[in-house]
Scaffold this motif. Structure first.
Motif, mmCIF file in Angstrom:
data_model
loop_
_atom_site.group_PDB
_atom_site.id
_atom_site.type_symbol
_atom_site.label_atom_id
_atom_site.label_comp_id
_atom_site.label_asym_id
_atom_site.label_seq_id
_atom_site.Cartn_x
_atom_site.Cartn_y
_atom_site.Cartn_z
ATOM 1 N N GLY A 131 0.943 -1.168 0.089
ATOM 2 C CA GLY A 131 -0.171 -0.062 -0.032
ATOM 3 C C GLY A 131 0.764 1.202 -0.089
ATOM 4 N N GLU A 140 0.092 3.879 -3.159
ATOM 5 C CA GLU A 140 -1.163 4.377 -2.827
ATOM 6 C C GLU A 140 -1.185 5.508 -1.706
ATOM 7 O OE1 GLU A 140 -5.813 3.182 -2.578
ATOM 8 O OE2 GLU A 140 -4.487 1.637 -2.547
ATOM 9 N N ALA A 141 -0.522 4.896 -0.632
ATOM 10 C CA ALA A 141 -0.308 5.856 0.253
ATOM 11 C C ALA A 141 0.243 7.291 0.080
ATOM 12 C CB ALA A 141 0.367 5.466 1.661
ATOM 13 N N LEU A 198 -2.027 9.427 -2.024
ATOM 14 C CA LEU A 198 -2.940 10.146 -1.019
ATOM 15 C C LEU A 198 -2.394 11.399 -0.483
ATOM 16 C CD1 LEU A 198 -5.093 7.378 0.800
ATOM 17 C CD2 LEU A 198 -5.966 8.966 -0.983
ATOM 18 N N PHE A 222 -10.973 9.977 2.475
ATOM 19 C CA PHE A 222 -10.512 8.701 2.761
ATOM 20 C C PHE A 222 -10.662 8.187 4.225
ATOM 21 C CE2 PHE A 222 -7.061 5.923 4.434
ATOM 22 C CZ PHE A 222 -7.525 4.675 4.065
ATOM 23 N N LEU A 243 -13.006 5.973 6.511
ATOM 24 C CA LEU A 243 -12.187 4.962 7.417
ATOM 25 C C LEU A 243 -13.034 5.181 9.044
ATOM 26 C CD1 LEU A 243 -10.205 2.930 8.021
ATOM 27 C CD2 LEU A 243 -8.525 4.841 8.479
ATOM 28 N N ILE A 287 -0.716 5.401 6.395
ATOM 29 C CA ILE A 287 -1.409 5.288 5.605
ATOM 30 C C ILE A 287 -1.850 4.092 4.863
ATOM 31 C CG2 ILE A 287 -2.390 6.582 3.384
ATOM 32 C CD1 ILE A 287 -0.769 8.972 4.423
ATOM 33 N N SER A 288 -0.638 3.327 4.597
ATOM 34 C CA SER A 288 -0.739 2.064 3.856
ATOM 35 C C SER A 288 -1.331 1.255 4.903
ATOM 36 C CB SER A 288 0.719 1.321 3.701
ATOM 37 O OG SER A 288 0.516 0.109 3.244
ATOM 38 N N ILE A 319 -5.417 2.060 4.511
ATOM 39 C CA ILE A 319 -5.848 1.573 3.277
ATOM 40 C C ILE A 319 -6.019 -0.102 3.326
ATOM 41 C CG2 ILE A 319 -5.073 1.244 1.038
ATOM 42 C CD1 ILE A 319 -3.432 3.790 0.980
ATOM 43 N N TYR A 320 -5.269 -0.427 3.969
ATOM 44 C CA TYR A 320 -5.430 -1.917 4.111
ATOM 45 C C TYR A 320 -6.972 -2.436 4.745
ATOM 46 C CZ TYR A 320 -4.899 -7.017 4.513
ATOM 47 O OH TYR A 320 -5.049 -8.396 4.361
ATOM 48 N N SER A 322 -10.200 -1.324 3.138
ATOM 49 C CA SER A 322 -10.544 -2.251 1.983
ATOM 50 C C SER A 322 -11.296 -3.415 2.334
ATOM 51 C CB SER A 322 -9.209 -2.878 1.254
ATOM 52 O OG SER A 322 -9.537 -3.649 0.170
ATOM 53 N N ASP A 326 -9.819 -8.125 1.137
ATOM 54 C CA ASP A 326 -8.334 -8.363 1.682
ATOM 55 C C ASP A 326 -8.098 -10.036 1.959
ATOM 56 O OD1 ASP A 326 -9.705 -8.367 4.286
ATOM 57 O OD2 ASP A 326 -8.893 -6.266 4.724
#
Length: 138
Positions: free
Chosen positions: A17, A20-21, A24, A34, A38, A82-83, A86-87, A90, A93
């Motif tokens: 991630g 992607e982090a 962002l 985001f 969350l 942030i990663s 993100i996980y 989602s 997973d």
């Protein structure tokens, strides 16, 4: 379907991630949307457990960084947090979140792996927040 995730698998998922982090971090509005999604997801989890209980402080740290209130932190720490977020956010997973209770085990493992990497930086942030009278900004 795998029920438990090793620490190495969790670190691998965390690293997936990172790009992607970093994206962002380049778009404050997208990052804020985001974080709001969350927060909504956190409210739906009946039992967050110890590992997921650290998510609010992680969200707060990212928000403080985004607002440029707290920037005395390595960029790698922000990217890792942030990663992990993100996980967690989602729904798709290793163990789908739709599976009651066990659907969050892999999320907790990835968040826990991130925590181990950034714990000292988060501790510093918490000290800063207490000294500056900041509350968790959720």
């Amino acid at each position: 379907m795998k029920e438990n995730m090793s620490e190495q698998e969790a670190l691998n998922e965390l690293q997936k991630g990172y790009s992607e982090a970093k994206e962002l971090l380049q778009d404050v509005d997208k990052l804020e949307r985001f974080l709001q999604r969350l927060e909504k997801k956190l409210k739906t989890i009946p039992i967050a457990g110890n590992k997921l209980a650290v998510l609010p402080i992680m969200i707060s740290l990212v928000r403080s960084y985004m607002k440029k209130e707290y920037t005395d932190i390595p960029i790698g720490t922000i990217v890792a947090i942030i990663s992990a977020l993100i996980y967690f956010a989602s729904p798709i997973d290793i163990v789908p979140d739709s599976i009651p209770v066990i659907g969050y085990f892999d999320d907790a493992t990835v968040v826990g792996a991130c925590w181990k990497l950034v714990e000292s930086d988060i501790d510093e942030y918490e000290k800063w927040r207490e000294l500056n009278g900041k509350i968790i900004d959720l």
